[in-house]
Scaffold this motif. Structure first.
Motif, short mmCIF file in Angstrom:
data_model
loop_
_atom_site.label_atom_id
_atom_site.label_comp_id
_atom_site.label_asym_id
_atom_site.label_seq_id
_atom_site.Cartn_x
_atom_site.Cartn_y
_atom_site.Cartn_z
N LEU A 126 0.81 -1.22 0.00
CA LEU A 126 0.00 0.00 0.00
C LEU A 126 0.85 1.28 0.00
N ARG A 127 2.17 1.10 -0.01
CA ARG A 127 3.02 2.30 0.13
C ARG A 127 2.78 3.31 -0.98
N ALA A 128 2.54 2.81 -2.18
CA ALA A 128 2.32 3.73 -3.31
C ALA A 128 1.12 4.63 -3.03
N LYS A 129 0.16 4.11 -2.26
CA LYS A 129 -1.05 4.89 -1.97
C LYS A 129 -0.78 5.97 -0.92
N PHE A 130 0.32 5.81 -0.17
CA PHE A 130 0.62 6.76 0.90
C PHE A 130 1.94 7.48 0.63
N GLY A 131 2.14 7.87 -0.63
CA GLY A 131 3.32 8.66 -1.01
C GLY A 131 4.61 7.93 -0.77
N GLY A 132 4.60 6.61 -0.82
CA GLY A 132 5.82 5.82 -0.68
C GLY A 132 6.31 5.70 0.75
N GLN A 133 5.51 6.25 1.73
CA GLN A 133 5.95 6.22 3.12
C GLN A 133 5.76 4.83 3.73
N ALA A 134 6.71 4.41 4.58
CA ALA A 134 6.58 3.14 5.30
C ALA A 134 5.79 3.34 6.57
N LYS A 135 5.75 4.58 7.06
CA LYS A 135 4.97 4.86 8.27
C LYS A 135 4.62 6.34 8.33
N PHE A 136 3.60 6.64 9.08
CA PHE A 136 3.26 8.04 9.33
C PHE A 136 2.53 8.13 10.66
N ASP A 137 2.45 9.35 11.18
CA ASP A 137 1.74 9.57 12.45
C ASP A 137 0.51 10.41 12.19
N CYS A 138 -0.53 10.20 12.96
CA CYS A 138 -1.71 11.05 12.82
C CYS A 138 -2.39 11.24 14.16
N VAL A 139 -3.24 12.26 14.20
CA VAL A 139 -4.02 12.55 15.40
C VAL A 139 -5.47 12.58 14.98
N PHE A 140 -6.30 11.91 15.73
CA PHE A 140 -7.71 11.85 15.36
C PHE A 140 -8.43 13.11 15.82
N GLY A 141 -9.28 13.63 14.94
CA GLY A 141 -10.06 14.81 15.28
C GLY A 141 -9.60 16.02 14.49
N GLY A 142 -9.96 17.23 14.94
CA GLY A 142 -9.60 18.46 14.24
C GLY A 142 -10.66 18.81 13.23
N GLN A 143 -10.42 19.94 12.58
CA GLN A 143 -11.37 20.41 11.58
C GLN A 143 -10.94 19.92 10.21
N PRO A 144 -11.92 19.68 9.33
CA PRO A 144 -11.56 19.27 7.98
C PRO A 144 -10.58 20.27 7.39
#
Ligand SMILES: [Zn+2]
Length: 458
Positions: free
Chosen positions: A71-89
């Motif tokens: 699935l890396r191609a779908k995520f800009g070639g990244q092997a990992k990323f961090d995210c925070v749930f919530g916030g404004q669109p």
């Protein structure tokens, strides 16, 4: 509601909570049923998991996601990323973690992949009857068997799927609602949803049997997905409910009858669905109260009627009108006249003075039945005579014959110089059923007892 169910199968969800409206689409009506907190964390973690991404949330509320090679191609070639749930669109966290909401760029991308992957969850109602014992008690309580009993003659419980399609809207409130579909693709109404206990489900693990996989395929094919413009995603959950098929056995005395039943166990046990009523096999009348007719057969009270000859109470369709008396009489005790075919009470039958056969009154004139009145001379090579002579060769001693027929017998009159001999021969067995003699001129006939037939044939 729905997300709290996902929470049960997901790691503890962290992150800022949002309040969303849960509505349930039942048939054509869309009604708000409850409002409760939704964590985007739960939704996001479910989405990651369904795509095969490994995600862990740390104590700071940051989610660390590992992307598999595929699935890396779908995520800009990244092997990992961090995210925070919530916030404004559209929120951006700059160089920090990405924001994840159903409408943020990351959320849109993830749900786009979920849509394409058509991930399907499996669940089962939190409470549903799973034992035959529980079901049997509910089924038996529907029937009253007068002076008898009901038992199960067989019962099988299968898992059958109902499709719950959860629509997640793109609006700021993140409105979600469920639609429920039966195996034929029809939409279940609120009552059906409640009676199957579909409002509260638990995740179901393990693999499905071949039959179950086929049922699931048919159901999903019957309701093709169609994500609308205003929706972020649809989540399909197959809710596996217990479905019973079997037979009920009713017995009163020595007589018994069986009745097929089937249905969702949840609905049957809660009394929101009923097994079929007992159906009288003769009249088609239906009832949950089963009684025995006087001939012992199982029926229902509304089907009973009284025989005017015997006084028996039997299923009304078993009564026939006696052609002689006009009374409604139980068919089993009626006789059929072999000449007229009339159904009459045996006591109304009359004996022919010539051939001794019992026939209806209308078939007798001047003491003789219709067969005896129409005896006509024939040639000996008549096929009927050939049949009888083949069975009783000694009848060939007579040269002149006059035969007639009834429904079940041949009446044969043999002429000799001084004596007439009459035989009644059973058509089916060719047995001599009756024999009588008379002199050539007298009309008085003398019956020959069975054990003296041989002497007559000598
Ligand atoms: Zn006769």
């Amino acid at each position: 509601m729905i997300v709290s169910e996902y929470l049960r199968e997901l790691p503890v969800a962290l992150g800022p909570d949002r309040r969303v409206t849960f509505v349930q689409k039942a048939g054509r009506s869309l009604t708000e049923i409850q409002t409760q907190p939704l964590t985007f964390a739960a939704l996001g973690l479910w989405a990651f998991r369904s795509l095969g991404l490994r995600a862990e949330v740390d104590t700071e509320g940051v989610c660390h996601v590992r992307v598999p090679d595929s699935l890396r191609a779908k995520f800009g070639g990244q092997a990992k990323f961090d995210c925070v749930f919530g916030g404004q669109p559209g929120d951006s966290a700059g160089d920090g973690p990405l924001w994840f909401t159903p409408a943020s760029p990351l959320g849109e991308q993830v749900f786009e992949l979920v849509r394409n992957g058509r991930a399907t969850l499996h669940a089962t109602p939190t409470t549903q009857p799973v034992s035959v014992h529980e079901l049997a008690a509910a089924l038996f309580s529907c029937y009253s068997v007068v002076d008898g009993h009901v038992r199960l003659a067989g019962c099988r419980l299968d898992n059958r799927p109902v499709l719950r399609r959860t629509h997640i809207h793109r609006d700021a409130a993140g409105t979600m609602y469920h639609e429920y579909f039966a195996s034929d693709g029809s939409c279940l109404d609120e009552q059906a949803v409640a009676s199957l206990g579909l409002e509260h489900v638990d995740p179901l693990r393990g693999t499905r049997s071949r039959d179950e996989r086929q049922r699931a395929q048919l159901l999903l094919a019957a309701v093709p997905p169609a994500v609308r413009e205003d929706e972020i995603a649809q989540i399909d959950t197959l809710i596996w409910c217990k479905y019973a098929t079997g037979k009920l056995h009713f017995a009163i005395g020595k007589h018994s009858s069986e009745l097929d039943f089937e249905g969702w166990t949840g609905a049957l046990v809660r009394g929101e669905a009923s097994p079929p009523p007992f159906r009288c096999p003769h009249t088609g009348c239906e009832s949950y109260e089963i009684v025995a007719a006087d001939d012992g057969e199982l029926t229902v009270a509304a089907a009973l009627d009284q025989c005017e000859e015997s006084g028996m109470r039997v299923a009304s369709s078993q009564l026939e009108t006696c052609a002689a008396t006009g009374k409604r009489v139980y068919g089993e005790i009626l006789a059929t006249c072999p000449l007229t075919g009339e159904r009459v009470v045996p006591s109304s039958l009359r004996s022919c003075k010539m051939c001794g056969q019992l026939v209806s009154r209308s078939a007798i004139k001047a003491g003789r039945c219709a067969a005896c009145r129409r005896l006509k001379r024939i040639r000996k090579d008549d096929p009927r005579m050939a049949l009888v002579l083949n069975e009783h060769p000694r009848l060939d001693q007579w040269r002149n014959w006059k035969p007639a027929e009834t429904a079940d017998a041949y009446v044969l009159l043999a002429h000799a110089a001084l004596r007439q001999t009459l035989f009644v021969i059973d058509k089916e067995t060719l047995r001599i059923r009756y024999c009588a003699i008379s002199n050539r001129w007298w009309t008085r006939w003398t019956m020959i007892p069975d054990d003296q037939h041989e002497q007559v044939l000598r």
